[in-house]
Design a protein around this motif. Sequence first.
Motif, mmCIF file in Angstrom:
data_model
loop_
_atom_site.group_PDB
_atom_site.id
_atom_site.type_symbol
_atom_site.label_atom_id
_atom_site.label_comp_id
_atom_site.label_asym_id
_atom_site.label_seq_id
_atom_site.Cartn_x
_atom_site.Cartn_y
_atom_site.Cartn_z
ATOM 1 N N GLY A 1 0.796 -1.216 0.000
ATOM 2 C CA GLY A 1 0.000 0.000 0.000
ATOM 3 C C GLY A 1 0.828 1.265 0.000
ATOM 4 O O GLY A 1 0.341 2.341 -0.363
ATOM 5 N N SER A 2 2.099 1.152 0.401
ATOM 6 C CA SER A 2 2.978 2.332 0.433
ATOM 7 C C SER A 2 3.584 2.644 -0.936
ATOM 8 O O SER A 2 4.181 3.709 -1.126
ATOM 9 N N LEU A 3 3.450 1.733 -1.890
ATOM 10 C CA LEU A 3 4.046 1.935 -3.209
ATOM 11 C C LEU A 3 3.172 2.864 -4.054
ATOM 12 O O LEU A 3 1.953 2.715 -4.100
ATOM 13 N N ASN A 4 3.811 3.812 -4.722
ATOM 14 C CA ASN A 4 3.052 4.650 -5.653
ATOM 15 C C ASN A 4 2.936 3.925 -7.003
ATOM 16 O O ASN A 4 3.434 2.805 -7.163
ATOM 17 N N ASP A 5 2.296 4.567 -7.968
ATOM 18 C CA ASP A 5 2.053 3.907 -9.248
ATOM 19 C C ASP A 5 3.339 3.475 -9.931
ATOM 20 O O ASP A 5 3.433 2.359 -10.484
ATOM 21 N N ASP A 6 4.353 4.344 -9.903
ATOM 22 C CA ASP A 6 5.626 3.998 -10.542
ATOM 23 C C ASP A 6 6.290 2.815 -9.834
ATOM 24 O O ASP A 6 6.849 1.921 -10.482
ATOM 25 N N ALA B 176 8.911 -7.689 -4.952
ATOM 26 C CA ALA B 176 8.067 -7.909 -6.126
ATOM 27 C C ALA B 176 6.681 -8.322 -5.657
ATOM 28 O O ALA B 176 6.508 -8.861 -4.563
ATOM 29 N N TRP B 177 5.702 -8.055 -6.511
ATOM 30 C CA TRP B 177 4.338 -8.448 -6.187
ATOM 31 C C TRP B 177 3.621 -8.894 -7.457
ATOM 32 O O TRP B 177 4.061 -8.607 -8.570
ATOM 33 N N ALA B 178 2.504 -9.592 -7.261
ATOM 34 C CA ALA B 178 1.682 -10.031 -8.389
ATOM 35 C C ALA B 178 0.239 -10.155 -7.913
ATOM 36 O O ALA B 178 -0.030 -10.288 -6.718
ATOM 37 N N GLY B 179 -0.670 -10.110 -8.861
ATOM 38 C CA GLY B 179 -2.067 -10.387 -8.572
ATOM 39 C C GLY B 179 -2.828 -9.231 -7.978
ATOM 40 O O GLY B 179 -3.672 -8.617 -8.631
ATOM 41 N N SER B 180 -2.573 -8.911 -6.725
ATOM 42 C CA SER B 180 -3.276 -7.850 -6.015
ATOM 43 C C SER B 180 -2.391 -7.339 -4.893
ATOM 44 O O SER B 180 -1.562 -8.076 -4.350
ATOM 45 N N THR B 181 -2.574 -6.062 -4.552
ATOM 46 C CA THR B 181 -1.862 -5.501 -3.398
ATOM 47 C C THR B 181 -2.631 -5.746 -2.102
ATOM 48 O O THR B 181 -2.165 -5.384 -1.028
ATOM 49 N N ASP B 182 -3.809 -6.360 -2.206
ATOM 50 C CA ASP B 182 -4.613 -6.713 -1.033
ATOM 51 C C ASP B 182 -4.371 -8.181 -0.711
ATOM 52 O O ASP B 182 -4.732 -9.067 -1.492
ATOM 53 N N PRO B 183 -3.755 -8.498 0.435
ATOM 54 C CA PRO B 183 -3.425 -9.893 0.732
ATOM 55 C C PRO B 183 -4.633 -10.800 0.877
ATOM 56 O O PRO B 183 -4.491 -12.031 0.820
ATOM 57 N N ASP B 184 -5.810 -10.225 1.030
ATOM 58 C CA ASP B 184 -7.010 -11.045 1.179
ATOM 59 C C ASP B 184 -7.751 -11.262 -0.138
ATOM 60 O O ASP B 184 -8.918 -11.668 -0.150
ATOM 61 N N VAL B 185 -7.081 -11.018 -1.239
ATOM 62 C CA VAL B 185 -7.619 -11.297 -2.566
ATOM 63 C C VAL B 185 -6.865 -12.490 -3.139
ATOM 64 O O VAL B 185 -5.628 -12.539 -3.092
ATOM 65 N N LYS B 186 -7.613 -13.453 -3.684
ATOM 66 C CA LYS B 186 -6.969 -14.615 -4.290
ATOM 67 C C LYS B 186 -5.957 -14.169 -5.342
ATOM 68 O O LYS B 186 -6.245 -13.300 -6.163
ATOM 69 N N GLY B 187 -4.775 -14.763 -5.293
ATOM 70 C CA GLY B 187 -3.721 -14.434 -6.249
ATOM 71 C C GLY B 187 -2.757 -13.377 -5.754
ATOM 72 O O GLY B 187 -1.730 -13.128 -6.393
ATOM 73 N N ALA C 257 7.195 -0.905 -11.393
ATOM 74 C CA ALA C 257 8.555 -1.446 -11.368
ATOM 75 C C ALA C 257 8.628 -2.773 -10.625
ATOM 76 O O ALA C 257 9.473 -3.622 -10.941
ATOM 77 N N ALA C 258 7.758 -2.959 -9.634
ATOM 78 C CA ALA C 258 7.829 -4.148 -8.788
ATOM 79 C C ALA C 258 6.941 -5.287 -9.272
ATOM 80 O O ALA C 258 7.097 -6.424 -8.816
ATOM 81 N N ARG C 259 6.037 -4.998 -10.223
ATOM 82 C CA ARG C 259 5.060 -6.015 -10.616
ATOM 83 C C ARG C 259 5.701 -7.104 -11.475
ATOM 84 O O ARG C 259 6.519 -6.842 -12.347
ATOM 85 N N ILE C 260 5.289 -8.354 -11.198
ATOM 86 C CA ILE C 260 5.772 -9.502 -11.965
ATOM 87 C C ILE C 260 4.561 -10.320 -12.414
ATOM 88 O O ILE C 260 3.418 -10.046 -12.026
ATOM 89 N N ASP C 261 4.809 -11.328 -13.240
ATOM 90 C CA ASP C 261 3.723 -12.194 -13.694
ATOM 91 C C ASP C 261 3.099 -12.938 -12.522
ATOM 92 O O ASP C 261 3.749 -13.176 -11.492
ATOM 93 N N GLY C 262 1.841 -13.337 -12.673
ATOM 94 C CA GLY C 262 1.109 -13.997 -11.610
ATOM 95 C C GLY C 262 1.785 -15.259 -11.095
ATOM 96 O O GLY C 262 2.399 -16.010 -11.852
#
Length: 353
Positions: free
Chosen positions: A221-226, A302-313, A230-235
């Motif tokens: 949640g602390s990450l801005n759009d940029d 890195a993250w994938a899927g959702s920034t909400d840990p309670d969302v599948k993926g 930069a941190a997003r990876i494939d699911g």
Amino acid sequence: MPTRTSLLAAAFATAASLSACATTSTDTAAPALPSSRPNPVVGGPGPAGATEAVVAAADAFLATLSTEQRSQTLYDVTDPALRRWTYFPSSGDRNGLPFGDLSDEQRAAALGVAEAVLSNDGYAQLRGVIAAEDALRERNGSDDSVSSDRYFIALFGQPSVTDRFTVQINGHHLAVNTTYENSRVSPTPAFTGVDPVAFEVAGKRVEPMRDEADAVSDLLGSLNDDDRTAARIDGVDDVLVGPANNGEFPPQSEGVLLSELRPEQRDRVTTAVRAWVGDTDERVAEVLMDQYQAEYDRTRVAWAGSTDPDVKGAYLRIDGPRLWIEFSNVGRFDNGDLHYHSIYRDKQFDYGA
């Protein structure tokens, strides 16, 4: 907000219906950390007292066992069975003795080993994960492969303050693998999962991995759009480096370097790292935290899927020269529960290396 330790200690005081484990409450203050710590070198010595406490607890546990039970518990220190553990439900045997075959005295002694190996928070989480197993069993209709009795304890090597040995506690959604040698302590690989992620014991809400989920949420949640781009990876649908992938880390590190994040964001990374590393003995954890933070300039998130840990993926990875942490929300199965998996590994020091 109550701590994980105080919440679970209060819950387990009246939790006979969900856990047959007999032990004393862990609702106590964490022991003070030593004023001086060992130099942060790979495989460096651990703090005085950490190994001795585990040896004493392990010896006390072994003293409660019959000759046949001791034979079932003790493995040669080099036995390849050490690396054969799983986080899937199973009606078959794992390494060592199942909790369900232990008397109340023996089970209390086994939990005493876990309490010596882990921090206050880590021990409370272990109790919560085991209790969740019985909650899951009720929801799944008495599935024989899901039970707090299906957690096992094994010792690889004779407990010793000088010679190498490993404490392994393994069941569905938990793998403790902590290795000791000449006061060196390696608490990895360590797997923690939970299903359901929240349940009630004696009218109290219990969430064994709330600290981890909150840390993931706060960090992402602390990450801005940029930053997110930069941190997003494939699911990723589960942890990548589990027991079937020992030592097989991705060849290319992905995500954003921590050096490119703001100081307050790096602080949230530290909070997230501590949520996993801090489950081991507090004195050991502080040494490791120093080592991992010293490598932040070469560590990525890195993250994938959702920034909400309670969302599948939803998926988070923290990947450094040594440190490897993964968190994955693997989704809802037939019972409709949320379902977390996570793993903490040390690329250079797993199983004591």
